[in-house]
Write a protein that holds these residues in place. Structure first.
Motif, PDB file in Angstrom:
ATOM      1  N   CYS A 148      23.207  34.779  40.068  1.00  0.00           N
ATOM      2  CA  CYS A 148      23.812  36.100  40.243  1.00  0.00           C
ATOM      3  C   CYS A 148      22.824  37.164  39.787  1.00  0.00           C
ATOM      4  O   CYS A 148      21.742  36.856  39.275  1.00  0.00           O
ATOM      5  N   CYS A 188      30.923  36.255  38.716  1.00  0.00           N
ATOM      6  CA  CYS A 188      29.680  35.691  38.169  1.00  0.00           C
ATOM      7  C   CYS A 188      29.886  35.109  36.775  1.00  0.00           C
ATOM      8  O   CYS A 188      29.277  34.100  36.414  1.00  0.00           O
ATOM      9  N   THR A 194      28.089  43.526  36.303  1.00  0.00           N
ATOM     10  CA  THR A 194      27.909  42.502  37.326  1.00  0.00           C
ATOM     11  C   THR A 194      29.229  42.280  38.055  1.00  0.00           C
ATOM     12  O   THR A 194      30.190  43.030  37.871  1.00  0.00           O
ATOM     13  N   SER A 240      25.321  38.726  44.379  1.00  0.00           N
ATOM     14  CA  SER A 240      26.550  39.124  43.704  1.00  0.00           C
ATOM     15  C   SER A 240      26.219  39.731  42.343  1.00  0.00           C
ATOM     16  O   SER A 240      25.478  39.147  41.557  1.00  0.00           O
ATOM     17  N   GLY A 241      26.776  40.909  42.072  1.00  0.00           N
ATOM     18  CA  GLY A 241      26.489  41.618  40.832  1.00  0.00           C
ATOM     19  C   GLY A 241      25.378  42.637  40.954  1.00  0.00           C
ATOM     20  O   GLY A 241      25.150  43.427  40.033  1.00  0.00           O
ATOM     21  N   PHE A 271      25.470  29.217  43.410  1.00  0.00           N
ATOM     22  CA  PHE A 271      25.835  30.620  43.469  1.00  0.00           C
ATOM     23  C   PHE A 271      27.310  30.796  43.152  1.00  0.00           C
ATOM     24  O   PHE A 271      28.156  30.035  43.594  1.00  0.00           O
TER      25      PHE A 271
END
Length: 344
Positions: free
Chosen positions: A99, A115, A111, A244-245, A23
């Motif tokens: 992501c 990322c 995003t 995330s994003g 990640f």
């Protein structure tokens, strides 16, 4: 609420006890009840929005098969990979994405900045539509049609830094990226962003993305905690690394209000020695940070429906019918779905 065992767990963060994950950003978690649901159990409206959300994959984890014209996704079992305790939610599903992102233009994905940090990372990233569980008892697809897989062509705009009132070393502040795909997207619709946000503390929000790299999840039941920070706001969304994003929406307008970027710790170790989710009271923990969409709306081209809304608003104002109008107002008047818009 979670069971009594989890209520007494230590908040010690797992480090070496957890397998290494890919990640781009860890540190998100559950607040109160776990509100995450799969695609198949969401409403038709939520499914429509979800159709515009992508998962990010390392190129080496996606293998093209010319015979079937499909890509095979290299995934792991969620429970086995993290050593999850028995009975953990989504334990037997697959993980693989690192992501999430949202389609906001004909070939434009929004995003988090962490990322896709540089052009070499962009070149090594594949973006996949449709990694979701679409029927009860099913699994996410192991093979994806070629038409649903895109490459990152270049980074249009990226920022990851501290808010103006904080030290650069704090790591807090806006965190975003806009990337151009290798071709125009077909079969999916762009999400409308809120260019005139008036988001306030207590407003209801929801998020759509890929927590821990899982198949797509929708998490509702959250509210805004604080809008004061420069460039981001704080919520109690149920999110994890991999989210995330993810686009964060207003529950009222279904317009995109921001990008999920960071939060509290994901996992803790149970007394039994297995891994469990980090769970906090609904108003506890540090909260989950969301970059305000206003930080990058200037770089997102207006959709046709937005241009039409502006013309309609101007006509109404000129006719002295109203003084002001928003895209949400025009969408309601014209029968548009403001949160999910087709290209003409």
């Amino acid at each position: 609420m979670r069971n009594a065992l989890k209520a007494i767990l230590s908040l010690t963060v797992l480090t070496s006890a957890l397998p290494l994950m890919s990640f781009a950003e860890k540190g998100k978690s559950i607040y109160g009840e776990d509100d995450r649901v799969d695609f198949f159990s969401a409403s038709a409206g939520m499914q429509k929005l979800s159709d515009s959300v992508v998962s990010f994959w390392d190129a080496k984890k996606i293998v093209f098969d010319p015979a079937s014209n499909t890509y095979t996704l290299k995934t792991d079992n969620f429970g086995d990979k993290l050593g999850l305790c028995p009975g953990e939610k989504f334990r037997e599903q697959t993980i693989g994405a690192f992501c999430s992102g949202a389609l906001v233009g004909e070939d434009l994905i929004m995003t988090a900045g962490h990322c896709v940090t540089e052009e070499t990372k962009c070149a090594d990233t594949k973006l996949v539509f449709g990694y979701a569980v679409k029927e009860e008892g099913g699994q996410a697809p192991a093979k994806i049609a070629r038409e649903e897989v895109y490459s990152c062509k270049k980074i249009i705009k990226r920022f990851q830094g501290a808010e103006s009132s904080a030290a650069a070393s704090s790591g807090l502040g806006p965190d975003y990226a806009l990337i151009q795909l290798d071709r125009k997207v077909t079969g999916h619709k762009a999400l409308a962003v809120n260019r005139n946000s008036t988001l306030k503390k207590g407003n209801a929000v929801f998020v759509i993305g890929h927590p821990v790299g899982l198949p797509l999840k929708i998490a509702t039941g959250a509210k805004v905690r604080d809008t004061a920070p420069d460039g981001y706001f704080v919520t109690d969304l149920d999110t994890f690394g991999g989210n995330s994003g993810s686009p964060v929406f207003s529950a009222k307008t279904r317009l995109v209000e921001g990008i999920l970027v960071r939060g509290d710790e994901d996992f803790i170790q149970s007394p039994a020695g297995c891994t469990t989710l980090a769970v906090y009271p609904q108003i506890g923990g540090r909260g989950e940070d969301v970059t305000k969409v206003a930080e990058l709306t200037a770089f997102i081209p207006k959709l046709d429906v937005e241009k039409e809304a502006e013309k309609a608003a101007e006509a109404l104002v000129n006719a002295n019918t109203i003084k002001t109008v928003s895209i949400g107002d025009i969408a309601a008047l014209r029968g548009f779905d403001a949160g999910n818009i087709s290209f003409q």
